[in-house]
Design a protein around this motif. Structure first.
Motif, mmCIF file in Angstrom:
data_model
loop_
_atom_site.group_PDB
_atom_site.id
_atom_site.type_symbol
_atom_site.label_atom_id
_atom_site.label_comp_id
_atom_site.label_asym_id
_atom_site.label_seq_id
_atom_site.Cartn_x
_atom_site.Cartn_y
_atom_site.Cartn_z
ATOM 1 N N ASP A 83 0.935 -0.991 -0.071
ATOM 2 C CA ASP A 83 0.104 -0.012 0.012
ATOM 3 C C ASP A 83 0.915 1.348 -0.051
ATOM 4 N N VAL A 84 2.310 1.071 0.623
ATOM 5 C CA VAL A 84 3.070 2.301 0.698
ATOM 6 C C VAL A 84 4.340 2.094 0.110
ATOM 7 N N THR A 85 4.970 3.224 -0.455
ATOM 8 C CA THR A 85 6.256 2.999 -0.852
ATOM 9 C C THR A 85 7.160 4.015 -0.162
ATOM 10 N N PHE A 86 8.102 3.569 0.446
ATOM 11 C CA PHE A 86 8.787 4.808 1.593
ATOM 12 C C PHE A 86 10.329 4.195 1.629
ATOM 13 N N SER A 87 10.926 5.234 2.263
ATOM 14 C CA SER A 87 12.422 4.816 2.639
ATOM 15 C C SER A 87 12.712 5.591 4.201
ATOM 16 N N VAL A 88 13.624 4.946 4.677
ATOM 17 C CA VAL A 88 13.867 5.655 6.023
ATOM 18 C C VAL A 88 15.392 6.208 5.856
ATOM 19 N N VAL A 92 15.594 10.837 12.569
ATOM 20 C CA VAL A 92 15.398 9.741 11.390
ATOM 21 C C VAL A 92 14.193 10.322 10.397
ATOM 22 N N VAL A 93 14.250 10.436 9.381
ATOM 23 C CA VAL A 93 13.228 10.732 8.310
ATOM 24 C C VAL A 93 12.634 9.731 7.563
ATOM 25 N N ILE A 94 11.451 9.535 7.637
ATOM 26 C CA ILE A 94 10.532 8.476 6.914
ATOM 27 C C ILE A 94 9.960 9.287 6.057
ATOM 28 N N GLU A 95 10.319 8.916 4.648
ATOM 29 C CA GLU A 95 9.630 9.604 3.546
ATOM 30 C C GLU A 95 8.790 8.452 2.678
ATOM 31 N N ALA A 96 7.676 8.801 2.345
ATOM 32 C CA ALA A 96 6.611 8.100 1.743
ATOM 33 C C ALA A 96 5.816 8.664 0.570
ATOM 34 N N ASP A 97 5.269 7.801 -0.047
ATOM 35 C CA ASP A 97 4.455 8.671 -1.054
ATOM 36 C C ASP A 97 3.063 9.151 -0.376
ATOM 37 N N THR A 98 2.900 8.894 0.904
ATOM 38 C CA THR A 98 1.713 9.367 1.791
ATOM 39 C C THR A 98 2.232 10.546 2.529
ATOM 40 N N GLY A 99 3.573 10.833 2.467
ATOM 41 C CA GLY A 99 4.100 11.880 3.229
ATOM 42 C C GLY A 99 5.165 11.813 3.632
ATOM 43 N N THR A 100 5.794 12.810 4.824
ATOM 44 C CA THR A 100 6.982 12.633 5.277
ATOM 45 C C THR A 100 6.886 13.048 6.982
ATOM 46 N N ARG A 101 7.796 12.211 7.536
ATOM 47 C CA ARG A 101 7.573 12.441 9.029
ATOM 48 C C ARG A 101 8.976 12.327 9.582
ATOM 49 N N THR A 102 9.358 12.894 10.798
ATOM 50 C CA THR A 102 10.554 12.852 11.434
ATOM 51 C C THR A 102 10.529 12.505 12.840
ATOM 52 N N VAL A 103 11.664 11.617 13.207
ATOM 53 C CA VAL A 103 11.478 11.198 14.784
ATOM 54 C C VAL A 103 13.177 11.599 15.016
ATOM 55 N N SER A 104 13.128 12.148 16.266
ATOM 56 C CA SER A 104 14.142 12.521 16.911
ATOM 57 C C SER A 104 15.318 11.301 17.442
ATOM 58 N N LEU A 105 16.679 11.500 17.408
ATOM 59 C CA LEU A 105 17.298 10.409 17.886
ATOM 60 C C LEU A 105 17.898 10.995 19.479
ATOM 61 N N ALA A 106 17.427 12.014 19.841
ATOM 62 C CA ALA A 106 18.068 12.593 20.865
ATOM 63 C C ALA A 106 17.554 12.041 22.324
ATOM 64 N N GLU A 107 18.327 11.776 23.293
ATOM 65 C CA GLU A 107 17.563 11.563 24.769
ATOM 66 C C GLU A 107 16.682 10.456 24.803
ATOM 67 N N ARG A 108 16.920 9.314 24.219
ATOM 68 C CA ARG A 108 15.818 8.351 24.260
ATOM 69 C C ARG A 108 16.429 6.815 24.154
ATOM 70 N N SER A 109 15.790 5.949 24.527
ATOM 71 C CA SER A 109 16.244 4.382 24.731
ATOM 72 C C SER A 109 15.923 3.992 23.423
ATOM 73 N N VAL A 110 16.303 2.787 23.167
ATOM 74 C CA VAL A 110 15.936 1.916 21.974
ATOM 75 C C VAL A 110 14.712 1.660 21.921
ATOM 76 N N ALA A 111 13.990 1.155 23.045
ATOM 77 C CA ALA A 111 12.480 1.109 23.290
ATOM 78 C C ALA A 111 11.477 2.146 23.002
ATOM 79 N N SER A 112 11.932 3.327 23.485
ATOM 80 C CA SER A 112 11.143 4.731 23.381
ATOM 81 C C SER A 112 11.354 5.030 21.853
#
Length: 318
Positions: A64-69, A78-98
């Motif tokens: 359903d979606v074409t994307f890259s990370v 981290v930027v998720i770029e898809a045909d449905t849009g673009t979103r960003t996730v910060s890497l600062a001050e967090r655990s792998v779980a979060s």
């Protein structure tokens, strides 16, 4: 050398290790999506590209979606770029779980399902899954840049080494499991994988190959540098020369190694990487029966008059 500062970047294990460990884990989150692509020899199509800002997955074509990370190490996100849009996730001050929770919630906004598995692989002493890893990390921009500088420098040399090979070779990139930058040449020669390896590594040993790459140091072996090996391993490697001062065969590891500092002492590290790779392939030809005619001339593509096709089309005047 570092193009910006004109100096060879130091890779201090104690400084880099926390950031390397964190990035290794978070790249596995997006890396899991690459396993849905058709299998290619040696898992060559799952590698992460070294970009001007960090590491990027190949384009991932879901139902359903074409994307890259894009793991933008120089930006700390981290930027998720898809045909449905673009979103960003910060890497600062967090655990792998979060990070995993934030990544999955953000990806869902773009219509991207969670990865099919959450197991952390190929990291000794790691938590079992992303959700189990609650160690808090402070983002270190200096360490992230040093990592990128090393990958960028070595990528240029490995791409130059790989260019004239006429056989099957995946693009140069970072294997998100073992976290090594690799350039691999495959040969259509079926082999018997080692039975003591996990299934995914056995699948990588179904045919003969030559691998040259770069790995950061670890707690047990803190020196970063180039490595190389031939699968299946032939006899006689202990008597070979490896093209660059400081490169040596390490029988206990089954690897040829060229330490990072030794590479930095060469007159031209890029040429040294090519010479190292050529020496390894020469060993494969001499000791393992690899064909010498699978390597064409090494030519700068910009100068068309020097390429083999142009030379054939317009032979020199007599």
């Amino acid at each position: 050398m570092s193009e910006r500062h004109g100096t060879w970047p130091a890779l201090d294990h104690d400084e880099l290790a926390p950031t390397i460990g964190y990035v290794n884990r978070i790249t596995q989150v997006a890396g899991k999506y690459t396993l849905s692509a058709p299998f290619q020899a040696g898992w060559g199509n799952i590698v992460l590209d070294v970009t001007p800002r960090g590491l990027r997955t190949p384009t991932l074509r879901g139902s359903d979606v074409t994307f890259s990370v894009h793991h933008r190490l120089l930006d700390g996100d981290v930027v998720i770029e898809a045909d449905t849009g673009t979103r960003t996730v910060s890497l600062a001050e967090r655990s792998v779980a979060s990070f995993y929770r934030a990544f999955c919630d953000t990806a869902a906004e773009l219509g991207i399902d969670r990865p099919r598995t959450t197991l952390i692989c190929e990291i000794e002493g790691s938590a079992r899954t992303f959700q189990d890893d609650h160690t808090e990390h402070t983002w270190n921009p200096r360490a992230a840049r040093r990592m990128w500088e090393a990958w960028n420098l070595v990528s240029r040399g490995l791409e130059a080494w790989q260019a004239p090979f006429l056989g099957n070779h995946p693009r140069v990139g970072v294997m998100w499991g073992g976290f090594d930058l690799s350039a691999t040449r495959h040969r259509a020669q079926p082999t018997r994988p080692r039975s003591d390896l996990p299934p995914f590594q056995q699948n990588g040993e179904l045919n003969a190959y030559v691998s040259v790459g770069f790995a950061f140091g670890s707690a047990g072996s803190p020196s970063s540098g180039l490595y190389a090996y031939i699968w299946p391993q032939p006899d006689g490697l202990e008597s070979r020369s490896w093209g660059v001062a400081g490169a040596a065969w390490h029988p206990d590891a089954g690897l040829v190694r060229l330490p990072w500092d030794e590479l930095g002492r060469t007159a031209d590290p890029q040429e040294a990487i090519v010479a190292f790779g050529d020496a390894v392939y020469d060993a494969a030809v001499a000791l393992a029966g690899w064909p010498s005619d699978l390597v064409g001339p090494r030519v700068d593509g910009w100068y068309m008059s020097r390429t083999p096709a142009e030379a054939v089309a317009r032979p020199p005047h007599r």
